[in-house]
Design a protein around this motif. Structure first.
Motif, mmCIF file in Angstrom:
data_model
loop_
_atom_site.group_PDB
_atom_site.id
_atom_site.type_symbol
_atom_site.label_atom_id
_atom_site.label_comp_id
_atom_site.label_asym_id
_atom_site.label_seq_id
_atom_site.Cartn_x
_atom_site.Cartn_y
_atom_site.Cartn_z
ATOM 1 N N GLY A 126 0.825 -1.215 0.000
ATOM 2 C CA GLY A 126 0.000 0.000 0.000
ATOM 3 C C GLY A 126 0.850 1.252 0.000
ATOM 4 N N GLN A 127 1.922 1.240 0.743
ATOM 5 C CA GLN A 127 2.800 2.411 0.765
ATOM 6 C C GLN A 127 3.481 2.628 -0.584
ATOM 7 N N LEU A 128 3.848 1.569 -1.246
ATOM 8 C CA LEU A 128 4.522 1.692 -2.537
ATOM 9 C C LEU A 128 3.557 2.138 -3.637
ATOM 10 N N GLN A 129 2.315 1.675 -3.568
ATOM 11 C CA GLN A 129 1.377 1.958 -4.645
ATOM 12 C C GLN A 129 0.578 3.234 -4.412
ATOM 13 N N THR A 130 0.665 3.825 -3.260
ATOM 14 C CA THR A 130 -0.109 5.034 -2.964
ATOM 15 C C THR A 130 0.828 6.250 -2.968
ATOM 16 N N SER A 131 0.474 7.193 -3.755
ATOM 17 C CA SER A 131 1.305 8.412 -3.841
ATOM 18 C C SER A 131 1.021 9.308 -2.649
ATOM 19 N N SER A 132 1.926 10.158 -2.408
ATOM 20 C CA SER A 132 1.768 11.088 -1.290
ATOM 21 C C SER A 132 0.671 12.121 -1.545
ATOM 22 N N SER A 133 0.334 12.293 -2.801
ATOM 23 C CA SER A 133 -0.722 13.261 -3.134
ATOM 24 C C SER A 133 -2.112 12.661 -3.059
ATOM 25 N N ALA A 134 -2.243 11.387 -2.747
ATOM 26 C CA ALA A 134 -3.557 10.736 -2.674
ATOM 27 C C ALA A 134 -4.301 11.235 -1.446
ATOM 28 N N SER A 135 -5.581 11.080 -1.482
ATOM 29 C CA SER A 135 -6.400 11.527 -0.359
ATOM 30 C C SER A 135 -6.088 10.696 0.891
ATOM 31 N N VAL A 136 -6.473 11.260 2.013
ATOM 32 C CA VAL A 136 -6.213 10.575 3.298
ATOM 33 C C VAL A 136 -7.009 9.272 3.393
ATOM 34 N N ALA A 137 -8.260 9.312 2.902
ATOM 35 C CA ALA A 137 -9.086 8.101 2.953
ATOM 36 C C ALA A 137 -8.459 6.980 2.143
ATOM 37 N N LYS A 138 -7.937 7.335 0.951
ATOM 38 C CA LYS A 138 -7.307 6.327 0.106
ATOM 39 C C LYS A 138 -6.027 5.788 0.750
ATOM 40 N N GLN A 139 -5.239 6.685 1.337
ATOM 41 C CA GLN A 139 -4.006 6.229 1.974
ATOM 42 C C GLN A 139 -4.301 5.299 3.175
ATOM 43 N N VAL A 140 -5.312 5.645 3.943
ATOM 44 C CA VAL A 140 -5.669 4.793 5.095
ATOM 45 C C VAL A 140 -6.142 3.428 4.629
ATOM 46 N N GLU A 142 -5.478 1.891 1.725
ATOM 47 C CA GLU A 142 -4.432 1.107 1.071
ATOM 48 C C GLU A 142 -3.348 0.650 2.052
ATOM 49 N N VAL A 143 -3.038 1.480 3.002
ATOM 50 C CA VAL A 143 -1.932 1.145 3.911
ATOM 51 C C VAL A 143 -2.402 0.302 5.091
ATOM 52 N N TYR A 144 -3.570 0.638 5.641
ATOM 53 C CA TYR A 144 -4.016 -0.040 6.849
ATOM 54 C C TYR A 144 -5.228 -0.947 6.617
ATOM 55 N N GLY A 145 -6.141 -0.486 5.786
ATOM 56 C CA GLY A 145 -7.364 -1.266 5.580
ATOM 57 C C GLY A 145 -7.081 -2.641 4.978
ATOM 58 N N ASP A 146 -6.261 -2.679 3.930
ATOM 59 C CA ASP A 146 -5.952 -3.970 3.296
ATOM 60 C C ASP A 146 -5.171 -4.894 4.244
ATOM 61 N N ALA A 147 -4.302 -4.321 5.061
ATOM 62 C CA ALA A 147 -3.541 -5.144 6.017
ATOM 63 C C ALA A 147 -4.467 -5.764 7.059
ATOM 64 N N TRP A 148 -5.432 -4.972 7.552
ATOM 65 C CA TRP A 148 -6.365 -5.520 8.521
ATOM 66 C C TRP A 148 -7.252 -6.596 7.900
ATOM 67 N N ALA A 149 -7.655 -6.376 6.663
ATOM 68 C CA ALA A 149 -8.474 -7.384 5.986
ATOM 69 C C ALA A 149 -7.679 -8.682 5.769
ATOM 70 N N THR A 150 -6.398 -8.519 5.454
ATOM 71 C CA THR A 150 -5.557 -9.723 5.282
ATOM 72 C C THR A 150 -5.417 -10.486 6.599
ATOM 73 N N THR A 151 -5.242 -9.751 7.689
ATOM 74 C CA THR A 151 -5.166 -10.402 9.001
ATOM 75 C C THR A 151 -6.453 -11.153 9.324
ATOM 76 N N ALA A 152 -7.594 -10.515 9.039
ATOM 77 C CA ALA A 152 -8.880 -11.170 9.277
ATOM 78 C C ALA A 152 -9.054 -12.401 8.384
ATOM 79 N N LEU A 153 -8.550 -12.321 7.153
ATOM 80 C CA LEU A 153 -8.673 -13.454 6.239
ATOM 81 C C LEU A 153 -7.893 -14.671 6.746
ATOM 82 N N TRP A 154 -6.665 -14.436 7.177
ATOM 83 C CA TRP A 154 -5.865 -15.554 7.691
ATOM 84 C C TRP A 154 -6.440 -16.094 9.002
ATOM 85 N N ALA A 155 -6.966 -15.236 9.831
ATOM 86 C CA ALA A 155 -7.619 -15.716 11.054
ATOM 87 C C ALA A 155 -8.828 -16.581 10.727
ATOM 88 N N GLY A 156 -9.578 -16.184 9.707
ATOM 89 C CA GLY A 156 -10.725 -16.987 9.292
ATOM 90 C C GLY A 156 -10.308 -18.347 8.743
#
Length: 219
Positions: A126-140, A142-156
Protein backbone atom coordinates in the motif's frame (compact mmCIF):
# COMPACT_ATOMS: atom_id res chain seq x y z
CA UNK A 1 44.70 -150.35 75.42
CA UNK A 2 46.70 -148.34 72.92
CA UNK A 3 45.11 -150.19 70.07
CA UNK A 4 41.68 -149.39 71.29
CA UNK A 5 42.51 -145.72 71.66
CA UNK A 6 43.86 -145.50 68.16
CA UNK A 7 40.92 -147.34 66.77
CA UNK A 8 38.52 -145.10 68.69
CA UNK A 9 40.26 -141.97 67.46
CA UNK A 10 40.22 -143.19 63.90
CA UNK A 11 36.58 -144.03 64.11
CA UNK A 12 35.78 -140.54 65.51
CA UNK A 13 37.76 -138.83 62.76
CA UNK A 14 36.00 -140.82 60.11
CA UNK A 15 32.64 -139.92 61.65
CA UNK A 16 33.56 -136.23 61.63
CA UNK A 17 34.69 -136.43 58.03
CA UNK A 18 31.43 -138.11 57.07
CA UNK A 19 29.42 -135.41 58.81
CA UNK A 20 31.46 -132.62 57.10
CA UNK A 21 30.97 -134.21 53.70
CA UNK A 22 27.28 -134.55 54.34
CA UNK A 23 26.98 -130.88 55.33
CA UNK A 24 28.94 -129.78 52.27
CA UNK A 25 26.73 -131.85 50.00
CA UNK A 26 23.59 -130.36 51.58
CA UNK A 27 24.96 -126.83 51.16
CA UNK A 28 25.79 -127.50 47.53
CA UNK A 29 22.34 -128.91 46.98
CA UNK A 30 20.76 -125.90 48.65
CA UNK A 31 22.78 -123.48 46.53
CA UNK A 32 21.93 -125.44 43.41
CA UNK A 33 18.26 -125.31 44.31
CA UNK A 34 18.33 -121.66 45.23
CA UNK A 35 20.36 -120.62 42.15
CA UNK A 36 17.59 -120.89 39.52
CA UNK A 37 15.05 -119.32 41.87
CA UNK A 38 17.37 -116.36 42.52
CA UNK A 39 17.88 -115.88 38.79
CA UNK A 40 14.14 -115.96 38.16
CA UNK A 41 13.55 -113.37 40.90
CA UNK A 42 16.18 -111.01 39.43
CA UNK A 43 14.63 -111.29 35.97
CA UNK A 44 11.19 -110.63 37.42
CA UNK A 45 12.51 -107.56 39.26
CA UNK A 46 14.13 -106.23 36.09
CA UNK A 47 10.90 -106.79 34.17
CA UNK A 48 8.93 -104.98 36.87
CA UNK A 49 11.36 -102.05 36.80
CA UNK A 50 11.10 -101.85 33.02
CA UNK A 51 7.28 -101.88 33.25
CA UNK A 52 7.34 -99.11 35.87
CA UNK A 53 9.69 -97.00 33.75
CA UNK A 54 7.42 -97.51 30.73
CA UNK A 55 4.35 -96.48 32.73
CA UNK A 56 6.18 -93.38 34.00
CA UNK A 57 7.13 -92.38 30.45
CA UNK A 58 3.56 -92.87 29.26
CA UNK A 59 2.26 -90.78 32.18
CA UNK A 60 4.71 -87.98 31.36
CA UNK A 61 3.70 -88.04 27.70
CA UNK A 62 0.02 -87.93 28.67
CA UNK A 63 0.66 -84.98 30.99
CA UNK A 64 2.58 -83.11 28.28
CA UNK A 65 -0.19 -83.73 25.75
CA UNK A 66 -2.81 -82.57 28.26
CA UNK A 67 -0.74 -79.44 28.97
CA UNK A 68 -0.41 -78.62 25.28
CA UNK A 69 -4.15 -79.14 24.85
CA UNK A 70 -4.87 -76.76 27.73
CA UNK A 71 -2.47 -74.13 26.38
CA UNK A 72 -3.94 -74.09 22.88
CA UNK A 73 -7.24 -72.38 23.85
CA UNK A 74 -5.30 -69.74 25.80
CA UNK A 75 -3.10 -69.08 22.78
CA UNK A 76 -6.14 -68.85 20.54
CA UNK A 77 -7.85 -66.41 22.90
CA UNK A 78 -4.71 -64.29 23.08
CA UNK A 79 -4.47 -64.25 19.30
CA UNK A 80 -8.13 -63.22 19.03
CA UNK A 81 -7.62 -60.39 21.51
CA UNK A 82 -4.53 -59.23 19.66
CA UNK A 83 -6.41 -59.20 16.36
CA UNK A 84 -9.30 -57.27 17.91
CA UNK A 85 -6.95 -54.69 19.40
CA UNK A 86 -5.14 -54.34 16.09
CA UNK A 87 -8.43 -53.99 14.21
CA UNK A 88 -9.86 -51.42 16.61
CA UNK A 89 -8.80 -47.75 16.61
CA UNK A 90 -6.16 -46.92 19.17
CA UNK A 91 -7.39 -43.33 19.69
CA UNK A 92 -3.93 -41.80 19.27
CA UNK A 93 -4.75 -40.15 15.95
CA UNK A 94 -8.09 -38.87 17.21
CA UNK A 95 -6.48 -37.35 20.30
CA UNK A 96 -3.83 -35.65 18.19
CA UNK A 97 -6.48 -34.30 15.85
CA UNK A 98 -8.44 -32.88 18.78
CA UNK A 99 -5.36 -31.11 20.14
CA UNK A 100 -4.54 -29.71 16.69
CA UNK A 101 -8.08 -28.40 16.41
CA UNK A 102 -7.73 -26.48 19.68
CA UNK A 103 -4.33 -25.11 18.63
CA UNK A 104 -5.71 -23.86 15.31
CA UNK A 105 -8.62 -22.23 17.11
CA UNK A 106 -6.28 -20.38 19.45
CA UNK A 107 -4.17 -19.19 16.52
CA UNK A 108 -7.26 -17.86 14.78
CA UNK A 109 -8.13 -15.79 17.87
CA UNK A 110 -4.66 -14.56 18.85
CA UNK A 111 -3.06 -14.39 15.41
CA UNK A 112 -0.05 -16.17 14.00
CA UNK A 113 3.17 -15.24 12.31
CA UNK A 114 1.66 -16.02 8.89
CA UNK A 115 -1.07 -13.43 9.41
CA UNK A 116 1.42 -10.92 10.78
CA UNK A 117 3.77 -11.30 7.84
CA UNK A 118 0.88 -11.12 5.36
CA UNK A 119 -0.42 -7.92 7.00
CA UNK A 120 3.04 -6.32 6.94
CA UNK A 121 3.38 -7.20 3.27
CA UNK A 122 0.04 -5.57 2.45
CA UNK A 123 1.11 -2.46 4.35
CA UNK A 124 4.32 -2.25 2.33
CA UNK A 125 2.48 -2.74 -0.94
CA UNK A 126 0.00 0.00 0.00
CA UNK A 127 2.80 2.41 0.77
CA UNK A 128 4.52 1.69 -2.54
CA UNK A 129 1.38 1.96 -4.64
CA UNK A 130 -0.11 5.03 -2.96
CA UNK A 131 1.31 8.41 -3.84
CA UNK A 132 1.77 11.09 -1.29
CA UNK A 133 -0.72 13.26 -3.13
CA UNK A 134 -3.56 10.74 -2.67
CA UNK A 135 -6.40 11.53 -0.36
CA UNK A 136 -6.21 10.58 3.30
CA UNK A 137 -9.09 8.10 2.95
CA UNK A 138 -7.31 6.33 0.11
CA UNK A 139 -4.01 6.23 1.97
CA UNK A 140 -5.67 4.79 5.09
CA UNK A 141 -7.47 2.18 3.08
CA UNK A 142 -4.43 1.11 1.07
CA UNK A 143 -1.93 1.14 3.91
CA UNK A 144 -4.02 -0.04 6.85
CA UNK A 145 -7.36 -1.27 5.58
CA UNK A 146 -5.95 -3.97 3.30
CA UNK A 147 -3.54 -5.14 6.02
CA UNK A 148 -6.37 -5.52 8.52
CA UNK A 149 -8.47 -7.38 5.99
CA UNK A 150 -5.56 -9.72 5.28
CA UNK A 151 -5.17 -10.40 9.00
CA UNK A 152 -8.88 -11.17 9.28
CA UNK A 153 -8.67 -13.45 6.24
CA UNK A 154 -5.86 -15.55 7.69
CA UNK A 155 -7.62 -15.72 11.05
CA UNK A 156 -10.73 -16.99 9.29
CA UNK A 157 -8.72 -19.67 7.48
CA UNK A 158 -7.24 -20.92 10.76
CA UNK A 159 -10.68 -20.87 12.38
CA UNK A 160 -12.16 -22.85 9.49
CA UNK A 161 -9.34 -25.40 9.73
CA UNK A 162 -9.95 -25.76 13.48
CA UNK A 163 -13.67 -26.23 12.92
CA UNK A 164 -13.24 -28.88 10.24
CA UNK A 165 -10.59 -30.77 12.22
CA UNK A 166 -12.79 -30.90 15.31
CA UNK A 167 -15.78 -32.11 13.31
CA UNK A 168 -13.72 -34.85 11.66
CA UNK A 169 -12.48 -36.05 15.05
CA UNK A 170 -16.00 -36.16 16.47
CA UNK A 171 -17.36 -37.98 13.41
CA UNK A 172 -14.49 -40.50 13.21
CA UNK A 173 -16.04 -43.20 15.48
CA UNK A 174 -19.03 -43.48 13.16
CA UNK A 175 -16.72 -44.74 10.40
CA UNK A 176 -14.52 -46.94 12.60
CA UNK A 177 -14.95 -50.34 14.22
CA UNK A 178 -18.35 -50.80 15.94
CA UNK A 179 -18.37 -51.10 19.70
CA UNK A 180 -15.28 -48.93 20.15
CA UNK A 181 -16.38 -45.82 22.07
CA UNK A 182 -14.37 -42.64 21.83
CA UNK A 183 -12.45 -41.55 24.91
CA UNK A 184 -14.23 -38.78 26.83
CA UNK A 185 -11.18 -36.51 26.87
CA UNK A 186 -10.93 -36.71 23.08
CA UNK A 187 -14.55 -35.62 22.77
CA UNK A 188 -14.02 -32.74 25.19
CA UNK A 189 -10.93 -31.43 23.43
CA UNK A 190 -12.54 -31.83 20.00
CA UNK A 191 -15.62 -29.89 21.10
CA UNK A 192 -13.34 -27.17 22.46
CA UNK A 193 -11.63 -26.98 19.07
CA UNK A 194 -14.99 -26.74 17.31
CA UNK A 195 -16.13 -23.95 19.65
CA UNK A 196 -12.92 -21.99 19.14
CA UNK A 197 -13.21 -22.47 15.38
CA UNK A 198 -16.77 -21.15 15.33
CA UNK A 199 -15.85 -18.13 17.44
CA UNK A 200 -12.76 -17.38 15.39
CA UNK A 201 -14.62 -17.74 12.10
CA UNK A 202 -17.37 -15.42 13.29
CA UNK A 203 -14.89 -12.76 14.43
CA UNK A 204 -12.94 -13.05 11.19
CA UNK A 205 -16.05 -12.45 9.12
CA UNK A 206 -17.01 -9.44 11.24
CA UNK A 207 -13.52 -7.92 10.95
CA UNK A 208 -13.22 -8.58 7.24
CA UNK A 209 -16.58 -6.96 6.52
CA UNK A 210 -15.74 -3.92 8.68
CA UNK A 211 -18.64 -4.77 10.97
CA UNK A 212 -16.16 -5.05 13.83
CA UNK A 213 -13.14 -2.76 14.30
CA UNK A 214 -13.80 -0.85 11.12
CA UNK A 215 -11.45 1.79 9.75
CA UNK A 216 -11.77 5.18 11.36
CA UNK A 217 -13.56 7.89 9.46
CA UNK A 218 -11.33 10.43 7.67
CA UNK A 219 -13.96 13.10 7.10
Amino acid sequence: MGTKTVDGAGTGAEAKNDETATDQTAADATEAAAGPEGEVSAEAAEAAKAAEAKDAREAEQSAEEAGETDDEPADDELADLTEEEAAGPSGVGQGAGAVVSVALGLVSLTGGWIGTVAAARETLIGQLQTSSSASVAKQVKEVYGDAWATTALWAGLFALAALLTGVVVLARPAFGAPGKPQAPWIKSVAWAGVALGVIGLLLAVLKYSDALLALPSTS
